[in-house]
Design an enzyme around this catalytic site. Structure first.
Site, PDB file in Angstrom:
ATOM      1  CG  MET A  12      -2.151  -0.878   1.093  1.00  0.00           C
ATOM      2  SD  MET A  12      -3.094  -0.513  -0.389  1.00  0.00           S
ATOM      3  CE  MET A  12      -3.344   1.225  -0.202  1.00  0.00           C
ATOM      4  N   GLY A  96      -4.821   3.501   7.480  1.00  0.00           N
ATOM      5  CA  GLY A  96      -5.604   2.407   6.901  1.00  0.00           C
ATOM      6  C   GLY A  96      -5.170   1.069   7.474  1.00  0.00           C
ATOM      7  N   PRO A 121     -10.650   1.101   7.918  1.00  0.00           N
ATOM      8  CG  PRO A 121     -12.315  -0.375   8.611  1.00  0.00           C
ATOM      9  CD  PRO A 121     -11.879   1.053   8.711  1.00  0.00           C
ATOM     10  CG  ASN A 122     -12.204  -0.978   2.021  1.00  0.00           C
ATOM     11  OD1 ASN A 122     -12.201  -0.103   1.173  1.00  0.00           O
ATOM     12  ND2 ASN A 122     -12.100  -2.259   1.728  1.00  0.00           N
ATOM     13  CG  HIS A 153      -7.823  -9.985   1.674  1.00  0.00           C
ATOM     14  ND1 HIS A 153      -9.032 -10.076   2.320  1.00  0.00           N
ATOM     15  CD2 HIS A 153      -7.664  -8.672   1.332  1.00  0.00           C
ATOM     16  CE1 HIS A 153      -9.583  -8.866   2.388  1.00  0.00           C
ATOM     17  NE2 HIS A 153      -8.783  -8.007   1.791  1.00  0.00           N
ATOM     18  CG  HIS A 154      -2.663 -10.476  -0.769  1.00  0.00           C
ATOM     19  ND1 HIS A 154      -1.657 -10.534   0.162  1.00  0.00           N
ATOM     20  CD2 HIS A 154      -3.342  -9.326  -0.501  1.00  0.00           C
ATOM     21  CE1 HIS A 154      -1.698  -9.465   0.932  1.00  0.00           C
ATOM     22  NE2 HIS A 154      -2.729  -8.715   0.558  1.00  0.00           N
ATOM     23  CE  LYS A 157      -6.350  -8.827   5.291  1.00  0.00           C
ATOM     24  NZ  LYS A 157      -5.709  -7.545   5.632  1.00  0.00           N
TER      25      LYS A 157
HETATM   26  N1  LIG Z   1      -7.612   0.637   4.632  1.00  0.00           N
HETATM   27  C1  LIG Z   1      -7.511   0.017   3.468  1.00  0.00           C
HETATM   28  O1  LIG Z   1      -8.248   0.300   2.518  1.00  0.00           O
HETATM   29  C2  LIG Z   1      -6.453  -1.050   3.320  1.00  0.00           C
HETATM   30  C3  LIG Z   1      -6.177  -1.613   2.070  1.00  0.00           C
HETATM   31  C4  LIG Z   1      -5.135  -2.553   1.988  1.00  0.00           C
HETATM   32  C5  LIG Z   1      -4.397  -2.892   3.116  1.00  0.00           C
HETATM   33  N2  LIG Z   1      -4.723  -2.337   4.312  1.00  0.00           N
HETATM   34  C6  LIG Z   1      -3.947  -2.588   5.541  1.00  0.00           C
HETATM   35  O2  LIG Z   1      -2.757  -1.813   5.477  1.00  0.00           O
HETATM   36  C7  LIG Z   1      -1.717  -2.470   6.208  1.00  0.00           C
HETATM   37  C8  LIG Z   1      -0.508  -2.670   5.300  1.00  0.00           C
HETATM   38  O3  LIG Z   1      -0.853  -3.515   4.230  1.00  0.00           O
HETATM   39  P1  LIG Z   1       0.205  -3.904   3.081  1.00  0.00           P
HETATM   40  O4  LIG Z   1      -0.453  -4.932   2.243  1.00  0.00           O
HETATM   41  O5  LIG Z   1       0.742  -2.658   2.434  1.00  0.00           O
HETATM   42  O6  LIG Z   1       1.359  -4.577   4.001  1.00  0.00           O
HETATM   43  P2  LIG Z   1       2.895  -4.828   3.685  1.00  0.00           P
HETATM   44  O7  LIG Z   1       3.127  -4.907   2.212  1.00  0.00           O
HETATM   45  O8  LIG Z   1       3.309  -5.965   4.542  1.00  0.00           O
HETATM   46  O9  LIG Z   1       3.616  -3.482   4.203  1.00  0.00           O
HETATM   47  C9  LIG Z   1       3.773  -3.197   5.571  1.00  0.00           C
HETATM   48  C10 LIG Z   1       4.649  -1.943   5.692  1.00  0.00           C
HETATM   49  O10 LIG Z   1       4.778  -1.610   7.073  1.00  0.00           O
HETATM   50  C11 LIG Z   1       6.159  -1.403   7.373  1.00  0.00           C
HETATM   51  N3  LIG Z   1       6.418  -1.666   8.781  1.00  0.00           N
HETATM   52  C12 LIG Z   1       6.380  -2.850   9.450  1.00  0.00           C
HETATM   53  N4  LIG Z   1       6.685  -2.668  10.760  1.00  0.00           N
HETATM   54  C13 LIG Z   1       6.907  -1.334  10.905  1.00  0.00           C
HETATM   55  C14 LIG Z   1       7.292  -0.524  12.008  1.00  0.00           C
HETATM   56  N5  LIG Z   1       7.501  -1.046  13.230  1.00  0.00           N
HETATM   57  N6  LIG Z   1       7.460   0.817  11.804  1.00  0.00           N
HETATM   58  C15 LIG Z   1       7.245   1.354  10.581  1.00  0.00           C
HETATM   59  N7  LIG Z   1       6.922   0.645   9.487  1.00  0.00           N
HETATM   60  C16 LIG Z   1       6.741  -0.695   9.661  1.00  0.00           C
HETATM   61  C17 LIG Z   1       6.879  -2.354   6.428  1.00  0.00           C
HETATM   62  O11 LIG Z   1       8.223  -1.973   6.281  1.00  0.00           O
HETATM   63  P3  LIG Z   1       9.462  -3.034   6.124  1.00  0.00           P
HETATM   64  O12 LIG Z   1       8.855  -4.420   6.015  1.00  0.00           O
HETATM   65  O13 LIG Z   1      10.200  -2.603   4.887  1.00  0.00           O
HETATM   66  O14 LIG Z   1      10.253  -2.856   7.328  1.00  0.00           O
HETATM   67  C18 LIG Z   1       6.072  -2.108   5.164  1.00  0.00           C
HETATM   68  O15 LIG Z   1       6.471  -0.893   4.561  1.00  0.00           O
HETATM   69  C19 LIG Z   1      -2.337  -3.773   6.723  1.00  0.00           C
HETATM   70  O16 LIG Z   1      -2.823  -3.560   8.033  1.00  0.00           O
HETATM   71  C20 LIG Z   1      -3.502  -4.014   5.754  1.00  0.00           C
HETATM   72  O17 LIG Z   1      -4.523  -4.809   6.303  1.00  0.00           O
HETATM   73  C21 LIG Z   1      -5.726  -1.419   4.429  1.00  0.00           C
END
Ligand SMILES: NC(=O)c1ccc[n+]([C@@H]2O[C@H](COP(=O)([O-])OP(=O)(O)OC[C@H]3O[C@@H](n4cnc5c(N)ncnc54)[C@H](OP(=O)(O)O)[C@@H]3O)[C@@H](O)[C@H]2O)c1
Length: 261
Positions: A12, A96, A121-122, A153-154, A157
Site C-alpha cells: 500500500m 488504513g 479499515p477500507n 485476500h492474497h 496477508k
Molecule cells: N484501509 C484500506 O483500505 C487497506 C487496504 C489494503 C491494506 N490495508 C492494511 O494496510 C496495512 C498494510 O498492508 P500492506 O499490504 O501494504 O502490508 P505490507 O506490504 O506488509 O507493508 C507493511 C509496511 O509496514 C512497514 N512496517 C512494518 N513494521 C513497521 C514498524 N515497526 N514501523 C514502521 N513501518 C513498519 C513495512 O516496512 P518493512 O517491512 O520494509 O520494514 C512495510 O512498509 C495492513 O494492516 C492491511 O490490512 C488497508
C-alpha cells in the site's frame, strides 16, 4: 499537501508513493521498520515512480518534519508510537492499518484531541456504499434471514478476518444487534444457531480483496459483493482522506465524512 508515508516499502505504501503527485501531494518523509532492507533508498524509485528525493528511514520523528498529513499503511503494533509522534509534531493522521488492538484505538483517540485523525479499515468508495446497503438489507430482510460474511485476500496477508469484513459485520450490527460473530466452524457444531453471524476468510494467490455479505432466507438469498481489482483504489481513497482532513479541527473522522455521506 505535504505527506509522510508510514509503511512506505509495503504494497500500500508504494501505491500511495506512485499516486501521490497525480493526486496533488508531495512526499516529504517515508518510514519503514528498523529492520527494513530498503532503509536509505529513495521512496519514489522503490515504487517505480522516479526519484522523489526522500530517503526511507526508520526515524519516524524526523520523517514527520514538515508534513501536513501522515498516511499510514503499516502494522498495528507500530501505530501507537506513530500517532503519539504525529500529535506532538501537529501532523494530521490518515491510517488504513487494520486489526488495531486496544492500545492502537486509545492512541488514535488521544491523538485526536490534538490533531485531526481518520482511521478507515477500507478507504474505497465502493465499500462505503456496500456497508450502507448491508445495513439496509439487514433491516429490511429482518430476523428470517441468516447473515454470513466471506472475504478473500492474497496469500501474503497476515491478519484475518480482514478489517473490512469486521466493518461489514458492524454494518449488519447496526440493524441486527441480536447477532454474535463466529470465526470458523469445524466438527460436530450442530445446526446453525439463529444468533450466529460467521465471518470467514479465504487466503491465496494475488486476490486484492473480495467481500460478500450473504443473506440466506427460506427459498431465496441475497448476496452483496465488492471486489477490489487494484490496490490504487485504496491509495487514492487515502490521499482523498488526507486532502479532506488537512487543516481541519482536531477530532476523529471517517470515510463517511470524506464522501459527504
Ligand atoms: N484501509 C484500506 O483500505 C487497506 C487496504 C489494503 C491494506 N490495508 C492494511 O494496510 C496495512 C498494510 O498492508 P500492506 O499490504 O501494504 O502490508 P505490507 O506490504 O506488509 O507493508 C507493511 C509496511 O509496514 C512497514 N512496517 C512494518 N513494521 C513497521 C514498524 N515497526 N514501523 C514502521 N513501518 C513498519 C513495512 O516496512 P518493512 O517491512 O520494509 O520494514 C512495510 O512498509 C495492513 O494492516 C492491511 O490490512 C488497508
Amino acid at each position: 499537501m505535504r505527506i509522510t508515508i508510514h509503511g512506505a516499502t509495503g504494497r500500500m505504501g508504494q501505491s500511495v508513493a506512485r499516486l501521490a503527485s497525480a493526486e496533488g501531494a508531495r512526499i516529504v518523509g517515508a518510514v519503514a521498520s528498523p529492520s527494513s532492507k530498503a532503509l536509505g533508498r529513495d521512496v519514489g524509485e522503490l515504487a517505480g515512480a522516479g526519484t522523489a528525493g526522500v530517503e526511507i528511514t526508520a526515524d519516524t520523528a524526523s520523517a514527520l518534519l514538515g508534513a501536513d498529513v501522515v498516511i499510514d499503511f503499516a502494522t498495528a503494533s507500530a501505530l501507537p508510537r506513530l500517532v503519539t509522534l504525529a500529535a506532538r509534531a501537529k501532523v494530521a493522521v490518515v491510517s488504513g492499518t487494520t486489526r488495531l488492538d486496544e492500545a492502537g484505538e486509545r492512541a488514535l483517540t488521544e491523538a485526536s484531541k490534538v490533531v485531526p485523525v481518520l482511521w478507515a479499515p477500507n478507504t474505497s468508495v465502493g465499500v462505503q456504499v456496500l456497508a450502507e446497503l448491508v445495513t439496509l438489507a439487514a433491516k429490511k430482510l429482518g430476523l428470517g434471514f441468516d447473515v454470513e460474511i466471506v472475504e478473500a485476500h492474497h496469500r501474503a496477508k497476515i491478519d484475518a478476518p480482514s478489517g473490512t469484513a469486521e466493518r461489514l459485520r458492524r454494518a449488519v450490527d447496526e440493524a441486527r444487534q441480536d447477532l454474535r460473530p463466529v470465526y470458523g466452524r469445524e466438527g460436530n457444531v450442530g445446526p446453525r444457531k439463529p444468533e450466529e453471524i460467521a465471518v470467514l476468510a479465504l487466503r491465496g494467490g494475488d486476490v486484492i480483496g473480495d467481500h460478500t455479505v450473504h443473506f440466506l432466507g427460506a427459498g431465496e438469498r441475497l448476496e452483496l459483493t465488492h471486489r477490489a481489482t487494484s490496490r490504487d483504489l485504496f491509495a487514492r481513497g487515502a490521499l482523498a482522506a488526507a486532502r479532506f482532513i488537512r487543516g481541519r479541527a482536531p477530532g476523529r473522522y471517517t470515510m463517511v465524512d470524506v464522501l459527504g455521506g
